[in-house]
Design a protein around this motif. Structure first.
Motif, PDB file in Angstrom:
ATOM      1  N   ARG A 143      72.662  10.848  58.430  1.00 59.70           N
ATOM      2  CA  ARG A 143      74.001  10.480  58.872  1.00 59.70           C
ATOM      3  C   ARG A 143      75.033  11.586  58.647  1.00 59.70           C
ATOM      4  O   ARG A 143      75.795  11.933  59.542  1.00 59.70           O
ATOM      5  CB  ARG A 143      74.426   9.197  58.158  1.00 59.70           C
ATOM      6  CG  ARG A 143      75.750   8.645  58.591  1.00 59.70           C
ATOM      7  CD  ARG A 143      76.035   7.351  57.831  1.00 59.70           C
ATOM      8  NE  ARG A 143      77.268   6.750  58.255  1.00 59.70           N
ATOM      9  CZ  ARG A 143      78.458   7.051  57.729  1.00 59.70           C
ATOM     10  NH1 ARG A 143      78.540   7.913  56.759  1.00 59.70           N
ATOM     11  NH2 ARG A 143      79.540   6.463  58.192  1.00 59.70           N
ATOM     12  N   SER A 144      75.066  12.160  57.456  1.00 61.26           N
ATOM     13  CA  SER A 144      76.087  13.169  57.152  1.00 61.26           C
ATOM     14  C   SER A 144      75.927  14.409  58.035  1.00 61.26           C
ATOM     15  O   SER A 144      76.921  14.952  58.540  1.00 61.26           O
ATOM     16  CB  SER A 144      76.053  13.553  55.672  1.00 61.26           C
ATOM     17  OG  SER A 144      74.789  14.068  55.324  1.00 61.26           O
ATOM     18  N   LEU A 145      74.705  14.857  58.246  1.00 65.48           N
ATOM     19  CA  LEU A 145      74.479  16.006  59.116  1.00 65.48           C
ATOM     20  C   LEU A 145      74.819  15.661  60.561  1.00 65.48           C
ATOM     21  O   LEU A 145      75.406  16.473  61.278  1.00 65.48           O
ATOM     22  CB  LEU A 145      73.031  16.485  59.018  1.00 65.48           C
ATOM     23  CG  LEU A 145      72.646  17.662  59.927  1.00 65.48           C
ATOM     24  CD1 LEU A 145      73.533  18.878  59.666  1.00 65.48           C
ATOM     25  CD2 LEU A 145      71.186  18.008  59.750  1.00 65.48           C
ATOM     26  N   ALA A 146      74.490  14.445  60.989  1.00 67.32           N
ATOM     27  CA  ALA A 146      74.791  14.026  62.358  1.00 67.32           C
ATOM     28  C   ALA A 146      76.294  14.089  62.623  1.00 67.32           C
ATOM     29  O   ALA A 146      76.737  14.616  63.648  1.00 67.32           O
ATOM     30  CB  ALA A 146      74.265  12.617  62.605  1.00 67.32           C
ATOM     31  N   TYR A 147      77.089  13.576  61.687  1.00 68.62           N
ATOM     32  CA  TYR A 147      78.541  13.607  61.868  1.00 68.62           C
ATOM     33  C   TYR A 147      79.092  15.021  61.786  1.00 68.62           C
ATOM     34  O   TYR A 147      80.059  15.360  62.473  1.00 68.62           O
ATOM     35  CB  TYR A 147      79.231  12.674  60.868  1.00 68.62           C
ATOM     36  CG  TYR A 147      79.215  11.236  61.328  1.00 68.62           C
ATOM     37  CD1 TYR A 147      80.215  10.741  62.158  1.00 68.62           C
ATOM     38  CD2 TYR A 147      78.185  10.377  60.967  1.00 68.62           C
ATOM     39  CE1 TYR A 147      80.206   9.422  62.600  1.00 68.62           C
ATOM     40  CE2 TYR A 147      78.158   9.062  61.402  1.00 68.62           C
ATOM     41  CZ  TYR A 147      79.172   8.590  62.223  1.00 68.62           C
ATOM     42  OH  TYR A 147      79.152   7.295  62.664  1.00 68.62           O
ATOM     43  N   GLN A 148      78.481  15.883  60.982  1.00 72.59           N
ATOM     44  CA  GLN A 148      78.917  17.279  60.918  1.00 72.59           C
ATOM     45  C   GLN A 148      78.618  17.995  62.236  1.00 72.59           C
ATOM     46  O   GLN A 148      79.464  18.732  62.759  1.00 72.59           O
ATOM     47  CB  GLN A 148      78.234  18.012  59.761  1.00 72.59           C
ATOM     48  CG  GLN A 148      78.727  19.428  59.571  1.00 72.59           C
ATOM     49  CD  GLN A 148      80.198  19.496  59.218  1.00 72.59           C
ATOM     50  OE1 GLN A 148      80.633  18.840  58.286  1.00 72.59           O
ATOM     51  NE2 GLN A 148      80.969  20.265  59.976  1.00 72.59           N
TER      52      GLN A 148
END
Length: 96
Positions: free
Chosen positions: A48-53
């Motif tokens: 999730r965090s990488l996807a949003y970045q």
């Protein structure tokens, strides 16, 4: 002989038909155009965090589905944009 007895008694034999149109999830052989965070992690290991970045950096595309006035919604990511990004990373040797 049981089949003959049930037919002679006026009963109709039971038929089973695979449920396609009303299935909760599409068959796995159908390639989706959009996936959620769980789909990104399952398909490519992108959490999730990488996807949003990546979305913030503009290297992948996404859409937020939300009803008018609602605070929460559902974020979906374009599978084509994820594949394009990963292909570009292979061509660049992993450099952004």
């Amino acid at each position: 002989m049981k089949a003959l007895k049930s037919l002679s008694s006026g009963e109709h034999p039971a038929k089973t038909v695979p449920l396609i149109g009303g299935a909760a999830r599409p068959p796995e052989h159908i390639d989706p155009e959009f996936v959620d965070c769980r789909g990104l992690e399952a398909g490519w290991g992108i959490k999730r965090s990488l996807a949003y970045q990546l979305l913030e950096d503009g290297v992948i595309k996404g859409v937020s589905l939300r009803r008018r006035g609602a605070l929460r919604g559902k974020r979906l990511f374009s599978v084509d944009s994820v594949r394009s990004y990963l292909s570009s990373q292979m061509e660049n040797g992993g450099e952004a």
